[in-house]
Design an enzyme around this catalytic site. Structure first.
Site, PDB file in Angstrom:
ATOM      1  N   SER A 484       0.854  -1.162   0.035  1.00 29.91           N
ATOM      2  CA  SER A 484      -0.013   0.160  -0.199  1.00 29.91           C
ATOM      3  C   SER A 484       0.920   1.327   0.106  1.00 29.91           C
ATOM      4  O   SER A 484       1.592   1.326  -0.871  1.00 29.91           O
ATOM      5  CB  SER A 484      -1.010  -0.039   1.237  1.00 29.91           C
ATOM      6  OG  SER A 484      -1.856   0.985   1.143  1.00 29.91           O
ATOM      7  N   ASP A 572      -8.437  -5.144  -6.374  1.00 24.62           N
ATOM      8  CA  ASP A 572      -8.194  -3.961  -5.674  1.00 24.62           C
ATOM      9  C   ASP A 572      -8.881  -3.009  -6.051  1.00 24.62           C
ATOM     10  O   ASP A 572      -8.492  -2.217  -6.950  1.00 24.62           O
ATOM     11  CB  ASP A 572      -6.519  -3.882  -5.672  1.00 24.62           C
ATOM     12  CG  ASP A 572      -5.991  -2.768  -4.524  1.00 24.62           C
ATOM     13  OD1 ASP A 572      -6.896  -2.052  -3.980  1.00 24.62           O
ATOM     14  OD2 ASP A 572      -4.855  -2.908  -4.034  1.00 24.62           O
ATOM     15  N   HIS A 604      -6.949  -5.462  -1.709  1.00 22.25           N
ATOM     16  CA  HIS A 604      -5.937  -4.939  -1.254  1.00 22.25           C
ATOM     17  C   HIS A 604      -5.379  -5.430   0.175  1.00 22.25           C
ATOM     18  O   HIS A 604      -5.733  -5.167   1.037  1.00 22.25           O
ATOM     19  CB  HIS A 604      -6.322  -3.247  -0.874  1.00 22.25           C
ATOM     20  CG  HIS A 604      -5.226  -2.451  -0.646  1.00 22.25           C
ATOM     21  ND1 HIS A 604      -4.402  -1.894  -1.670  1.00 22.25           N
ATOM     22  CD2 HIS A 604      -4.999  -1.615   0.355  1.00 22.25           C
ATOM     23  CE1 HIS A 604      -3.481  -1.061  -1.255  1.00 22.25           C
ATOM     24  NE2 HIS A 604      -3.764  -0.838  -0.059  1.00 22.25           N
TER      25      HIS A 604
END
Length: 634
Positions: A484, A572, A604
């Site tokens: 991330s 995602d 994600h």
């Protein structure tokens, strides 16, 4: 302390990233049963057994597609609820299980395609009911509903007119709404359901709450809200807001630590507020520095806590009790004995271990995580964690800089399978809470404003210099690895400072801040004003868009000469696949090799164990090629 072995066994990827044998146990309100997660068809599902016997354990959910991670006991012993999304799309639905009918299929109580539930809360003060926000009417707007658990009936309590970012419903039915100003401040107002009129109660400075006000919970009597406050101070303390007057009073605080608000980002972590199971009253508060501190606010819980903390030298993690507060199930965070779980009966003083989630991982084979403080070039103290390989001389080691996500999150002490994999393969692992991380005071948080690819990255480089200067790390064998925001940091590392790193792994990281911010889900965009727009910039503003591009790794992709591995979830919705595709396509167009792994059934952050095993086996071999570790050769 655990004794160190003379020879360290080679830990298998499957043991580190496969499903635990059991995890996340909790006790039923009547104190007769324990629920926990355990594998069924290679996916975690909910199992239930008697407190007094494991013989009757049975699996009560049957999801063979994706692991169940969150479940809820209800006040009715017949019903158990769990949350599930679709292949990582984060469209969470609430499902009901009938514990009295083992053959009955789970019922989706929110069966609306494309919709998601947020802010789900069973009501202590209204048995059989729960409050939730749901965007079934319009995907960009969340309305407030009351759910009847037994019948599945959903009753709309308030329709979102388009500007509400959060709801609060008191036990008596009074409604309060949160809205954001153009400057990102958070306004709390009483909501008139009949007219839609709002009556202001108070305003929070949005710059202090990039992820919203957390915690934020109505008191059982409905007259106030418990919330995290740093008004007129640096540290986040627990305060009470009077809903009638807007007056704020301090409930509890720690002189050095912030409230532990990690559950804002990771909902499976415990809330900072520990409440009585039957009344909802506050009985304890969690704070987090290098390690956790719990303040008991109730004499009974203080006595319970004293005995619970004797069960392990770890930090108390999720806890649950029966309605009487006598029978408890507790787990512990620990760097080398992860998730060890106990049963405790306060009425008798009896305690017994229930399980270790990963019994194949012996504590003495795992590496201790040590808190360290690193001084940045401008003098800012950076709280960090260093993990060194067991049985190796702690000098001149290959180093992996492991960068947390967010960036409004933080690293903390405890077991991390990635850290243990890396340490087992001979790497030193350094985790840095760079400026802009949460949990270290308001000034530390705000120091990250405008500093993406700036001082936030310099903090990481300063940490590498510290590790080299202290003799732990070999300057020529340093990798950067993150997911991330940490993935973005890895890409910044190989584009802005390409000479520092010998290898990099980007897991679901944004490569282009402009396209990233333009492709987040529509309902999220109004809430970007006090986080991404404040810290990085608004792509709808021409000058800010220009700055966003200059801080984007894609703008310097021609600088990449570091070996790079990219990992992406095809589903995602936060950092869409195109963010990884841009980097990979640009590098391949130049004839530069890049290793690219995409898992179409993930979002994600990966859940399915076979996908995590694939990714970390590839990462293991990738880092060994470029840093000289000792990979799994199977």
């Amino acid at each position: 302390m655990f004794a160190m072995p003379r020879e360290v066994p080679h830990l298998a990827i499957e043991d580190l990233f496969g499903p635990p044998v059991r995890t996340r146990a909790s006790i039923s309100p009547d104190g007769t049963r324990i629920a926990y997660l355990a594998p069924w068809r290679d996916r975690l599902n909910v199992w239930v057994e008697s407190v007094d016997s494991e013989a009757g354990a049975r699996c009560v959910t049957a999801d063979g597609n994706r692991s169940v991670l969150t479940y809820h006991w209800t006040d009715d012993p017949r019903w158990l609820l769990y949350e599930q999304d679709g292949d990582g799309d984060e469209n969470w639905h609430i499902h009901r299980v009938d514990l009295d009918d083992p053959d009955a299929e789970a019922v989706d109580l929110t069966p609306f395609p494309g919709a998601r539930v947020i802010s789900f809360e069973p009501l202590v003060t209204r048995p059989g009911k729960a409050i939730l926000s749901l965007n079934r009417r319009k995907l960009t707007e969340f309305d407030l509903y009351e759910l009847d658990i037994a019948t599945g009936d959903l009753t709309m309590l308030a329709e979102n007119p388009g500007r509400i970012t959060g709801w609060l419903c008191t036990p008596s039915g009074d409604l309060y709404a949160q809205t954001l100003t153009a400057d990102g401040d958070i306004e709390l107002s009483r909501w008139d359901a009949g007219t839609g009129e709002t009556h202001p109660v108070t305003t929070f400075d949005g710059a202090d709450y990039p992820l919203g006000v957390q915690p934020y919970l109505c008191t059982p009597d409905g007259t106030g809200v418990w919330f995290g406050s740093n008004r007129d101070g640096d540290r986040t303390r627990l305060a009470r807001l009077d809903l009638a007057t807007g007056e704020e009073t301090v409930v509890d605080s720690h002189p050095l630590f912030d409230l532990d608000t990690r559950s804002t980002v990771f909902p499976t972590l415990p809330s900072p507020l520990i409440r009585d199971r039957s009344t909802g009253e506050l009985i304890g508060v969690r704070y987090l520095g290098e390690r956790q501190v719990i303040h008991p606010l109730d004499p009974h819980f203080a006595a319970v806590l004293e005995n619970l903390e004797k069960l392990s030298d770890g930090d108390l993690s999720p806890i649950s009790s029966d309605a009487s507060g006598q029978r408890w199930v507790v787990a512990f965070t620990h760097d080398r004995d992860p998730g060890v779980t106990y049963y405790y009966d306060h009425s008798t003083g009896e305690s017994r271990p229930l399980f270790r989630p990963m019994p194949s991982l012996e504590p003495e084979t795992l590496a201790p995580m040590t808190p360290v403080t690193i001084t940045a070039r401008d003098g800012l103290a950076l709280p960090s964690y260093l993990t060194l390989p067991v049985g190796a001389e702690p000098a001149g080691l290959p180093l992996v800089l492991l960068v947390h996500g967010g960036p409004w999150s933080r690293d903390s002490w405890g077991y991390n399978p990635v850290v243990q994999l890396l340490a087992n393969r001979g790497y030193a692992v350094l985790q840095v809470n760079f400026r802009g991380s949460t949990g270290y005071g308001k000034a530390f948080l705000r120091a990250g404003i405008g500093e993406l690819a700036g001082k936030m990255h310099e903090d990481l480089i300063d940490a590498v210099e510290w590790a080299v200067g202290e003799g732990y790390a070999d300057r020529d064998r340093v990798a950067i690895f993150g997911g991330s925001y940490g993935g973005y940091a890895a890409l910044v590392g190989v584009t802005f400072t390409p000479d520092v790193f010998a290898a990099a792994i980007d897991f679901c990281g944004p490569s282009n801040l402009v396209t990233f911010l333009r492709t987040v889900p529509e309902f999220v965009k109004p809430q970007l004003v006090n986080n991404w727009y404040l810290y990085a910039g608004n792509p709808d503003d021409t000058e800010q868009e220009r700055k966003l591009r200059t801080r984007s790794p894609i703008s310097r992709v021609d600088e990449i000469r570091t070996p790079l591995m990219v990992v992406q979830g095809g589903n995602d919705v936060r950092v869409v696949k195109a963010e990884s595709d841009q980097v990979v396509e640009a590098l391949r167009a130049r004839g530069i090799e890049v290793e690219y792994l995409v898992k179409d059934d993930e979002g994600h952050g990966f859940v399915n164990p076979e996908n995590n095993i694939d990714v970390y086996r590839a990462a293991d071999r990738f880092l060994a090629r470029h840093l000289g570790g000792r990979p799994d050769t199977r």
